[in-house]
Structure formats: structure tokens, C-alpha cells
Design an enzyme around this catalytic site. Structure first.
Site, mmCIF file in Angstrom:
data_model
loop_
_atom_site.group_PDB
_atom_site.id
_atom_site.type_symbol
_atom_site.label_atom_id
_atom_site.label_comp_id
_atom_site.label_asym_id
_atom_site.label_seq_id
_atom_site.Cartn_x
_atom_site.Cartn_y
_atom_site.Cartn_z
ATOM 1 N N GLY A 156 -4.110 -5.288 -0.153
ATOM 2 C CA GLY A 156 -4.074 -5.796 1.230
ATOM 3 C C GLY A 156 -3.682 -4.655 2.154
ATOM 4 O O GLY A 156 -3.886 -3.484 1.839
ATOM 5 N N ARG A 157 -3.074 -5.018 3.280
ATOM 6 C CA ARG A 157 -2.716 -3.995 4.276
ATOM 7 C C ARG A 157 -1.822 -2.904 3.677
ATOM 8 O O ARG A 157 -2.075 -1.716 3.846
ATOM 9 C CB ARG A 157 -1.921 -4.628 5.429
ATOM 10 N N ILE A 158 -0.760 -3.319 2.978
ATOM 11 C CA ILE A 158 0.207 -2.331 2.484
ATOM 12 C C ILE A 158 -0.406 -1.520 1.338
ATOM 13 O O ILE A 158 -0.248 -0.299 1.280
ATOM 14 C CB ILE A 158 1.532 -3.023 2.070
ATOM 15 N N ARG A 178 -7.567 -9.773 -5.951
ATOM 16 C CA ARG A 178 -8.334 -11.002 -6.165
ATOM 17 C C ARG A 178 -9.809 -10.732 -5.903
ATOM 18 O O ARG A 178 -10.678 -11.175 -6.626
ATOM 19 C CB ARG A 178 -7.854 -12.097 -5.202
ATOM 20 N N THR A 238 7.612 -2.734 -4.457
ATOM 21 C CA THR A 238 8.166 -2.870 -3.098
ATOM 22 C C THR A 238 7.837 -4.247 -2.511
ATOM 23 O O THR A 238 7.977 -4.449 -1.317
ATOM 24 C CB THR A 238 7.579 -1.793 -2.151
ATOM 25 N N ARG A 240 8.113 -8.173 -4.127
ATOM 26 C CA ARG A 240 9.165 -9.146 -4.423
ATOM 27 C C ARG A 240 9.523 -9.023 -5.899
ATOM 28 O O ARG A 240 8.640 -8.761 -6.735
ATOM 29 C CB ARG A 240 8.693 -10.583 -4.169
ATOM 30 N N GLU A 269 18.199 -10.951 -5.724
ATOM 31 C CA GLU A 269 18.859 -10.136 -4.689
ATOM 32 C C GLU A 269 19.993 -10.910 -4.021
ATOM 33 O O GLU A 269 19.843 -12.105 -3.800
ATOM 34 C CB GLU A 269 17.842 -9.735 -3.609
ATOM 35 N N HIS A 287 16.113 -3.225 -1.003
ATOM 36 C CA HIS A 287 15.127 -3.929 -0.160
ATOM 37 C C HIS A 287 15.060 -3.316 1.247
ATOM 38 O O HIS A 287 15.412 -3.954 2.237
ATOM 39 C CB HIS A 287 15.465 -5.424 -0.082
ATOM 40 N N GLY A 289 12.156 -1.671 2.486
ATOM 41 C CA GLY A 289 10.764 -1.344 2.836
ATOM 42 C C GLY A 289 10.486 -1.326 4.335
ATOM 43 O O GLY A 289 9.824 -0.421 4.834
HETATM 44 C C1 8YV Z 1 11.684 -7.895 5.435
HETATM 45 C C2 8YV Z 1 9.917 -8.042 3.606
HETATM 46 O O1 8YV Z 1 12.686 -7.035 5.795
HETATM 47 O O2 8YV Z 1 8.547 -8.740 5.396
HETATM 48 C C3 8YV Z 1 8.837 -8.855 4.235
HETATM 49 O O3 8YV Z 1 8.234 -9.645 3.481
HETATM 50 O O4 8YV Z 1 10.010 -7.984 2.451
HETATM 51 C C4 8YV Z 1 10.933 -7.246 4.324
HETATM 52 O O5 8YV Z 1 10.363 -6.029 4.676
HETATM 53 C C5 8YV Z 1 12.288 -9.208 5.088
HETATM 54 O O6 8YV Z 1 11.382 -10.076 4.521
HETATM 55 C C6 8YV Z 1 12.883 -9.855 6.318
HETATM 56 O O7 8YV Z 1 12.883 -11.238 6.261
#
Ligand code: 8YV
Length: 322
Positions: A156-158, A178, A238, A240, A269, A287, A289
Site C-alpha cells: 500500500g502507501r507505506i 492481495r 512497523t 502492528r 504494547e 511504536h 513510526g
Molecule cells: C500512530 C500508527 O501513531 O497510524 C497508525 O496506525 O500506527 C501510528 O503511527 C497511532 O496509531 C496513533 O493512534
């Protein structure tokens, strides 16, 4: 009386200021994390609840909502902490903040790739502990990135933003998704698509998880798949914690089945499995990112836009569908 917007965590000052100008908002000045009890109290009172990854919006919470609660505006992209089906059944609109943390999260994945393959944290710890005696031709050797294979799970984007970065470091880009991404984009990135994740895993020197966490991707890196990795390969996560079987990952590190891991996210976490802390070949960050000033402000601006559009009676663009 204007609709009440309850925000569960302290947000950047400029975001909170704008929220105060626009909405009847209740902020969380001392940033004390909401307990399940606090969340239940909030959904009984709010019209809009602004959540983050630290709020578990389960059926237990959603079953208590008062009819006034119409929207959950999540600050962040991942919404695995929200029971989307129950929210939909309750007629609650859920939004997130895609697009504004892509580059920062991809930077973080690249940082973990560079850091773990070149043993950066290990070297720094050794130096700070006064254990660096002298330069050595055979000391602190890592793995060169150029010409190695990076396998991205979730393009995806990331995933795409990571691919572009990794390409400039000379990595060959492979991916499993997918769906195959469109040909032009694939060519631009120079990426090879694998329909079989298992087959891709066996050929990769680095595997990066960039898919979102859904029931389909839970433990996508299972014990069996971790076992398919090359002995000198690294795993980067990076997204979940639950996309990897963390216990199996620890087993793989203990048994030296893989070379190392770079993790920014964890199963439970912020309670990190203490066994993970034992490994020099585990680069672990908390966490982070999207942890840049720019991303966190932009995320807040997206939340504001989503809430404003919704309260004005329109459908926000960042709606998440169950
Ligand atoms: C956020 C993240 O900081 O956007 C997401 O899904 O994992 C993180 O970068 C976090 O979710 C804030 O709610």
C-alpha cells in the site's frame, strides 16, 4: 448546545487550539490514558469520540453507547483497536488519517533495516558501556544492503514509499500483496510481484511487514513462515504486533533460525515480552513510526477536517468501512 467532541489523548498544541476554536471539545490535558471505564463514560456522553491506538473500542464499550454518539474519529491509520462491525451496526461513522504519516513510517522501516543490518544499536551500546577496545578488521561486521532482496508484505502507501527508499540503497524490491499493483507503478518502483508469499519468503534477505492488521493478516508471519526464512535474513515490523507470531519470532531468534529483527510494534504494547530484550540482534523501538512533529500535526488536521465535515452534515473522505 453544540455537539460534544471528547478527545482521549493529549494532541499537539496547535491541533488542540484549533479544536477549541471549532468545536465544543473536551481535551485530555494530563494525557492520562482512558481506562475501559473512562471509555464507557465517554461514549455515553460524546457525539464524537477522537481515539488513538491506545483506546480499545471493543463490543464491551460499544454496547454501552448512547444514541448521541455518531462518530469515532481515529487519530492514526490503523483501526484494529476498534470493533468496526459493531460500530457500523450502531450507526457510528469511523474515520482515520491516511496519507499523512506514510513518509515518516517508511523512514522508520528504512531506519530499522539500516540499523539492524549494520548493528548500529549494538555498536552504540558497546561504545557507551566502554567496551570498545580498538578498531578491528573482523569486528562488528554486518550485512551489505546493495543487491540483496527485500520482500515487502503489503504494498500500500507505506510499502510503496519504503520500496522507493530501499531501491536507492540498491536493494532488489519484491512484494506480496492481495493484488498486484498496476504495471506502471510496478515498473516505476522496479518491483517483482509474488503470488506465493511462502515462495517469496524463502528467497528474501529482508522481509518488511507493511500490511494493515486485519483478521486476514493476523500472524501472517506464522511460526511456519518464519521457519521458511533464510538463516541470514532479517524481519522488520512497523505495522502492528499481531501480524507476526511474536512467540515464534522469539523462538526463531533463540534457535538462530533468522539473523535478526527490527521491530517498532509489539503484541502487547507497551508491555514488551522481556525475552525480546535479551537479543543483541533485535533492534527495538517504541511504536515511533509516525512520531514526527509534522506527521502528528497533520494527523490532527485530518481529524479536525473529518469531524468538521461530519458535523456539517457531509460524509468525510476518510471513512473506514467495516
Ligand atoms: C500512530 C500508527 O501513531 O497510524 C497508525 O496506525 O500506527 C501510528 O503511527 C497511532 O496509531 C496513533 O493512534
Amino acid at each position: 448546545m453544540k455537539p460534544l467532541v471528547i478527545v482521549t489523548r493529549k494532541l499537539p498544541a496547535s491541533v488542540e487550539l484549533r479544536m477549541k476554536e471549532l468545536f465544543n471539545v473536551r481535551l485530555n490535558g494530563d494525557d492520562k490514558v482512558f481506562t475501559q471505564k473512562d471509555l464507557i463514560a465517554a461514549v455515553k456522553e460524546a457525539h464524537v469520540l477522537v481515539t488513538t491506538v491506545t483506546d480499545k473500542i471493543s463490543w464491551d464499550v460499544l454496547s454501552k453507547v448512547a444514541p448521541d454518539l455518531k462518530m469515532i474519529a481515529n487519530y492514526g491509520v490503523g483501526v484494529d483497536h476498534i470493533d468496526l462491525v459493531s460500530a457500523r451496526n450502531k450507526g457510528i461513522t469511523v474515520t482515520n488519517t491516511p496519507g499523512v504519516l506514510t513518509e515518516d513510517t517508511a523512514d522508520m522501516a528504512m531506519l530499522l533495516i539500516l540499523g539492524i543490518t549494520r548493528r548500529m544499536s549494538e555498536g552504540e551500546k558497546m561504545l557507551r558501556a566502554g567496551k570498545w577496545k580498538i578498531w578491528s578488521p573482523t569486528g562488528m561486521l554486518g550485512m551489505r544492503l546493495r543487491d540483496k532482496n527485500l520482500g515487502i508484505i503489503g504494498m500500500g502507501r507505506i510499502g510503496q514509499a519504503l520500496a522507493l527508499r530501499a531501491k536507492t540503497f540498491g536493494l532488489n524490491i519484491h512484494y506480496h500483496n492481495r493484488q498486484k499493483i498496476d504495471d506502471g507503478l510496478e515498473k516505476n518502483i522496479g518491483a517483482t510481484y509474488w503470488t506465493s508469499l511462502d515462495q517469496m519468503i524463502t528467497q528474501m534477505d529482508i522481509i518488511s511487514l507493511n500490511c494493515s492488521s486485519t483478521p486476514d493478516t493476523r500472524h501472517i508471519m506464522s511460526r511456519r513462515r518464519i521457519g521458511l526464512m533464510k538463516k541470514n535474513a532479517y524481519l522488520i515490523n512497523t505495522t502492528r504486533g499481531d501480524v507476526v507470531d511474536e512467540d515464534a519470532l522469539i523462538w526463531a531468534l533463540e534457535e538462530e533460525i533468522i539473523a535478526g529483527v527490527g521491530l517498532d510494534v509489539y503484541k502487547n504494547e507497551p508491555n514488551i515480552n522481556p525475552r525480546l530484550l535479551n537479543f543483541d540482534n533485535a533492534l527495538l523501538t517504541p511504536h515511533m513510526g509516525s512520531a514526527t512533529d509534522e506527521a502528528r500535526i497533520a494527523m490532527g488536521e485530518k481529524v479536525i477536517m473529518n469531524v468538521k465535515i461530519f458535523l456539517d452534515g457531509h460524509s468525510p473522505r476518510d471513512r473506514v468501512l467495516a
